[in-house]
Each structure stands twice: as structure tokens, then as C-alpha cells.
Design a protein around this motif. Structure first.
Motif, short mmCIF file in Angstrom:
data_model
loop_
_atom_site.label_atom_id
_atom_site.label_comp_id
_atom_site.label_asym_id
_atom_site.label_seq_id
_atom_site.Cartn_x
_atom_site.Cartn_y
_atom_site.Cartn_z
N LEU A 377 9.90 31.33 -33.44
CA LEU A 377 9.46 30.47 -34.55
C LEU A 377 8.36 31.16 -35.34
O LEU A 377 7.28 31.43 -34.82
CB LEU A 377 8.92 29.15 -34.00
N GLN A 378 8.64 31.43 -36.63
CA GLN A 378 7.59 32.00 -37.47
C GLN A 378 6.79 30.90 -38.13
O GLN A 378 5.60 31.02 -38.37
CB GLN A 378 8.21 32.88 -38.55
N SER A 379 7.47 29.82 -38.47
CA SER A 379 6.77 28.68 -39.06
C SER A 379 7.47 27.42 -38.62
O SER A 379 8.66 27.43 -38.28
CB SER A 379 6.78 28.78 -40.58
N LEU A 380 6.71 26.33 -38.61
CA LEU A 380 7.27 25.04 -38.19
C LEU A 380 6.45 23.93 -38.82
O LEU A 380 5.21 23.95 -38.75
CB LEU A 380 7.19 24.92 -36.65
N GLU A 381 7.15 22.98 -39.46
CA GLU A 381 6.44 21.80 -39.96
C GLU A 381 7.39 20.61 -39.98
O GLU A 381 8.62 20.79 -39.96
CB GLU A 381 5.87 22.05 -41.36
N LEU A 382 6.83 19.42 -40.02
CA LEU A 382 7.68 18.24 -40.16
C LEU A 382 8.21 18.20 -41.58
O LEU A 382 7.49 18.52 -42.53
CB LEU A 382 6.88 16.98 -39.86
N ALA A 383 9.48 17.81 -41.72
CA ALA A 383 10.08 17.72 -43.05
C ALA A 383 10.26 16.27 -43.46
O ALA A 383 10.98 15.96 -44.39
CB ALA A 383 11.43 18.44 -43.06
N GLY A 384 9.61 15.37 -42.77
CA GLY A 384 9.72 13.94 -43.05
C GLY A 384 9.08 13.20 -41.90
O GLY A 384 8.68 13.82 -40.91
N GLU A 385 9.01 11.89 -42.02
CA GLU A 385 8.38 11.09 -40.97
C GLU A 385 9.37 10.90 -39.82
O GLU A 385 10.46 10.34 -40.02
CB GLU A 385 7.99 9.73 -41.58
N PRO A 386 9.05 11.33 -38.60
CA PRO A 386 9.97 11.11 -37.47
C PRO A 386 10.11 9.61 -37.18
O PRO A 386 9.16 8.86 -37.40
CB PRO A 386 9.26 11.80 -36.30
N GLN A 387 11.28 9.23 -36.72
CA GLN A 387 11.47 7.82 -36.33
C GLN A 387 11.43 7.70 -34.82
O GLN A 387 12.09 8.48 -34.12
CB GLN A 387 12.83 7.33 -36.80
N THR A 388 10.69 6.72 -34.36
CA THR A 388 10.56 6.56 -32.91
C THR A 388 11.44 5.41 -32.41
O THR A 388 11.73 4.47 -33.16
CB THR A 388 9.10 6.30 -32.51
N ALA A 389 11.84 5.51 -31.15
CA ALA A 389 12.72 4.49 -30.57
C ALA A 389 11.90 3.25 -30.24
O ALA A 389 10.83 3.35 -29.65
CB ALA A 389 13.39 5.04 -29.33
N LYS A 390 12.43 2.10 -30.61
CA LYS A 390 11.72 0.85 -30.34
C LYS A 390 12.23 0.31 -29.01
O LYS A 390 13.14 -0.50 -28.96
CB LYS A 390 11.95 -0.14 -31.47
N THR A 391 11.64 0.80 -27.95
CA THR A 391 12.08 0.38 -26.63
C THR A 391 10.89 0.31 -25.68
O THR A 391 10.00 1.17 -25.75
CB THR A 391 13.16 1.32 -26.06
N THR A 392 10.89 -0.69 -24.80
CA THR A 392 9.81 -0.79 -23.82
C THR A 392 10.15 -0.02 -22.55
O THR A 392 9.36 0.02 -21.63
CB THR A 392 9.58 -2.26 -23.40
N PHE A 393 11.36 0.58 -22.49
CA PHE A 393 11.75 1.21 -21.23
C PHE A 393 11.78 2.74 -21.34
O PHE A 393 10.82 3.41 -20.99
CB PHE A 393 13.07 0.62 -20.74
N VAL A 394 12.86 3.31 -21.81
CA VAL A 394 12.94 4.77 -21.86
C VAL A 394 13.21 5.21 -23.29
O VAL A 394 14.09 4.66 -23.94
CB VAL A 394 14.10 5.30 -20.98
N GLY A 395 12.48 6.18 -23.76
CA GLY A 395 12.80 6.70 -25.08
C GLY A 395 11.64 7.44 -25.69
O GLY A 395 10.61 7.66 -25.08
N GLY A 396 11.86 7.81 -26.92
CA GLY A 396 10.86 8.56 -27.66
C GLY A 396 11.26 8.55 -29.10
O GLY A 396 10.99 7.60 -29.81
N HIS A 397 12.00 9.58 -29.49
CA HIS A 397 12.34 9.70 -30.90
C HIS A 397 13.81 9.45 -31.19
O HIS A 397 14.66 9.64 -30.33
CB HIS A 397 11.96 11.10 -31.39
N LYS A 398 14.07 9.06 -32.42
CA LYS A 398 15.46 8.96 -32.91
C LYS A 398 15.72 10.07 -33.92
O LYS A 398 16.86 10.46 -34.14
CB LYS A 398 15.68 7.61 -33.57
#
Ligand code: HEM
Length: 410
Positions: A377-398
Motif C-alpha cells: 500500500l502506497q496510499s490509503l484513504e476512506l472514499a466515503g463514510e463507512p456503514q456499520t452494522a446495526k446489531t447488538t450481537f456480531v458485526g462491524g461494517h457493511k
């Protein structure tokens, strides 16, 4: 009264969640939660308090209900009849008997057999990013697939079964987030999907009984408990727990870990200068993401945890994410720090008799993926707002949209 632990939407804004959890720590390691529509419970957030509970599996059991549900959800589960029974639904002595069937297979020495396959998958992931030409969704393009390919490999399933397994882990189990649910299915169709899996795993069992190999499915298919063959329902439960527990969790750690690097370029540079830091960075990513948000325990005795009296019958919510943000253990817990000296003290894999069976494998997957990716990786940035999983159990991002440049492959 905070809805931090019951409202799936609160987990959709992780930054706010983390901040509030750190504030809650100032009020003690354990908090009474009374929310409309839920049985009252104790949120155990202190690192030491969570360990205390996990050290006493006889006093704090996984049965009868190891995962939080609203009164409505619990009533629905109760009418659905025979539930799949997996390791996380079990207590001793059953739990130990079932766990010992596969425990050796997951030990580090045995897991080393996976190294080459993981390196191959990591190279493929980087190639895919290269082919996508500089913009990708790291969750959908990489993180979602990699751990599921690993599950296929350990169970000994062909690549052609990938879509079916994806349906199993994404739609049937662990789908609390509305975007991940199959709302288009009628109850009859849902039953049909479940039956399809029963047929599939029954066929797998028959295959491995006829022709045993060295894969995990062979161990499950031929497993015996107290010298009698494991009952069918428990076999299903075993396949399902391996597939589901190994997929969303690891995918969430990968996606959340990469997001953290994109948001903290100085941490990324540290890793590029010194690749030896990758294993510690992986621990920090797992501390930071804690993809399993909680498991529940039920007190079987009157007890005291974190200085608070608990009565027999009380329900406890072990908040692994909050435990990983405990300022008593982690200095400046809201800082993502790949050089954090005690990052590996996180409790994202739980503790004690239920300690994550796949912890070593998950660590190896993350080390391999980031070990291959970071030097390129020479460069890395977010290209938009990440969406997170709406869960109380297992998850993270969508989604984790990224823009990047890679050095050409040699
Ligand atoms: C970053 C990735 C992962 C995280 C954060 C994670 C987290 C956890 C947690 C918190 C538990 C419960 C521990 C407790 O109650 O004390 C657990 C149990 C379990 N995990 Fe994982 N896990 C991950 C990856 C995996 C993988 C890759 C597999 C297998 C392929 C796996 C298989 C299991 C199984 C079978 C259990 C039940 C163990 C038992 O009840 O005895 N996990 N995991």
C-alpha cells in the motif's frame, strides 16, 4: 438509563458508542439495565469483572439464553421449538465433551497447516484490490469473502459451495441488521431454506462417514459423545457454529482494522516502516473492533461481581467491546495504537472454558492479510463514510469504501 446495549442502532455509530462506554466506566464495572421490552439485566463492562464471571462457568451459565433478545424475540424463539444447540448454548459437562472433539484441531501446532492456504488467499485479496484499480469497498470486496473461503477450506468444502455458505452465515444466522435480512422470504420459504441446509449437512455427514479425510467435517461427522454417535441436531449445530462464528467475526475485524488504518495514517506509516509490528497491530485491531459485542450469562447462585450483589437468576451481558475500552487496563482506550504494549490483553475472544475456539486461526488470517497488504500500500484513504452494522450481537461494517494506490506486483 442507557440503551447502549439493547439498541442495535447505537452500535451503528461506533465512535459515539465507544465514547459513552468509556464514560460509563467511571460509574463502575457493572450497571443495572432496565429497558422497555427487555428483561432487566446487568451490563458487565469492567475488564476484570468480565474475567471474574467467565472464571466461574458453574455459577454463571450460558443456558438458558446465551444471546440477548427482547421479550418479543425470546417468545418467538421459544415457539420455534427445537433450536440448534451449539457450544455456546452448552454448559458443563456437555460443553467440554463437545468442545474436546475439535479442540486439538484448532491448536496452534495444528493450525500451521493453514499457513500456505492463508498466504494464497491474502495474495488473491491484494490482486483483487489491484484489479479494482484504486477504488474498492474493503468490506464487500475483501473482508466478506476471505474468512468464508477459510471456513470452506477447514471444513473441506469445495469452492462451488461458497454461495450456499454465504447464504447460511449472512441470512439465516446473525442477521439483525435490516439490510442483511431476507425480508422477501415467507415463513414457508424460510423453512425451506433451513431444510436445504439440513439436507446439505446431512449429505456432508454421509460423505465423510463413507470416506473420512483430515478435515474438520470428518471430525464432526464421525464424532462420538460418551461412546455413542453425536446426535444429528448437535452435528448440525457444530457445522453451523464453525461457519457462522468464523465468518462475520473475522470479516468485521478485517474491515474495522483497515478502516482504523485509513483513519490513522501515522499508524499505517509505523507499520510500513516496521512490518514486525503487524502481529501487535492485529491485536490492537481486534481490541478496537471486538466484533462479538456480547454473550449473556445467567447467575445460578447469589454472588458479588465488581462490588455489586447479583442474585441467582439474574441475567448478565458480558460487553466485550466495553471491556476492551476499560481505562483501568488500557491507557487512553479511545486511541488506536498499533504499538500499544498490552493490546493482547483484550478480551474480544472471551475467556475461560468458552474462549474462542478459532482465536488462533482468526489471528493468523489477519496477520497474513495485513502482512501481504501493508507492504504494497502506497496510499490509503476512506472514499466515503463507512456503514456499520446495526446489531447488538456480531458485526462491524457493511461497507468500507477506500481509495488507494499499490506498488506494482514484482
Ligand atoms: C476476530 C474474530 C473472532 C472473534 C472476535 C471471536 C470471538 C468469540 C467470542 C467472544 C466467543 C465466546 C467466548 C466466551 O464466551 O468467553 C467465541 C466463541 C467461539 N468462537 Fe470465535 N471469534 C472469532 C473468530 C472465530 C473463528 C475464525 C472461529 C472458527 C472457525 C471461531 C469459532 C468459535 C467457536 C466454535 C466458539 C464457541 C466456543 C465455546 O463455546 O466453547 N471464532 N468467539
Amino acid at each position: 438509563m442507557t440503551d447502549l446495549f439493547t439498541n442495535p442502532h447505537r452500535y451503528g455509530d461506533l465512535e459515539a458508542w465507544r465514547r459513552e462506554a468509556v464514560e460509563l466506566h467511571a460509574g463502575g464495572p457493572i450497571h443495572r439495565i432496565e429497558q422497555p421490552g427487555y428483561q432487566p439485566f446487568w451490563a458487565v463492562i469492567g475488564h476484570a469483572a468480565i474475567l471474574d464471571v467467565e472464571r466461574r462457568p458453574g455459577d454463571f451459565t450460558n443456558a438458558p439464553i446465551p444471546v440477548l433478545g427482547s421479550d418479543e424475540q425470546l417468545a418467538l424463539r421459544a415457539t420455534e421449538g427445537a433450536q440448534i444447540r451449539t457450544l455456546i448454548h452448552m454448559d458443563e459437562p456437555d460443553h467440554g465433551k463437545y468442545r474436546s472433539l475439535t479442540a486439538d484441531w484448532f491448536k496452534p501446532a495444528s493450525m500451521r497447516r493453514m499457513t500456505d492456504r492463508l498466504d494464497e488467499l491474502s495474495r488473491q485479496a491484494v490482486d483483487r484490490l489491484e484489479a479494482l484499480g484504486g477504488e474498492a469497498d474493503f468490506y464487500r470486496d475483501v473482508a466478506l469473502h476471505y474468512p468464508l473461503q477459510v471456513i470452506l477450506s477447514i471444513l473441506g468444502l469445495p469452492e462451488a459451495d461458497y454461495p450456499r455458505m454465504l447464504r447460511l452465515t449472512q441470512e439465516l444466522f446473525g442477521a439483525e441488521d435490516p439490510d442483511l435480512q431476507r425480508r422477501d422470504l415467507t415463513p414457508e420459504q424460510q423453512v425451506e431454506v433451513i431444510l436445504d441446509f439440513y439436507r446439505y449437512f446431512t449429505g456432508l455427514t454421509a460423505d465423510r462417514q463413507a470416506e473420512p479425510t483430515d478435515d474438520l467435517a470428518t471430525l464432526i461427522a464421525n464424532g462420538t459423545i460418551d461412546d455413542t454417535p453425536m446426535p444429528e441436531l448437535e452435528k448440525m449445530g457444530y457445522y453451523v457454529i464453525i461457519a457462522t462464528a468464523g465468518h462475520d467475526t473475522t470479516a468485521a475485524a478485517m474491515a474495522g482494522g483497515l478502516r482504523a488504518l485509513a483513519e490513522h495514517p501515522e499508524q499505517m506509516r509505523l507499520l510500513q516502516k516496521d512490518p514486525e509490528l503487524v502481529p501487535n497491530a492485529v491485536e490492537e485491531m481486534i481490541r478496537w473492533t471486538a466484533p462479538v459485542r456480547h454473550f449473556m450469562r445467567t447467575a445460578q447462585v447469589d454472588a458479588e461481581i465488581g462490588g455489586v450483589k447479583i442474585a441467582a437468576g439474574d441475567w448478565l451481558y458480558l460487553s466485550y467491546l466495553a471491556g476492551n475500552l476499560d481505562p483501568a487496563v488500557f491507557d487512553d482506550p479511545l486511541r488506536f495504537d498499533v504499538k500499544r504494549t498490552n493490546a493482547a490483553k483484550h478480551i474480544a475472544f472471551g475467556y475461560g472454558i468458552h474462549f474462542c475456539l478459532g482465536a488462533q486461526l482468526a489471528r493468523m488470517e489477519l496477520r497474513s492479510l495485513f502482512g501481504h497488504l501493508i507492504p504494497r500500500l502506497q496510499s490509503l484513504e476512506l472514499a466515503g463514510e463507512p456503514q456499520t452494522a446495526k446489531t447488538t450481537f456480531v458485526g462491524g461494517h457493511k461497507t468500507v469504501p477506500i481509495r488507494y494506490t499499490l506498488t506494482p506486483s514484482s
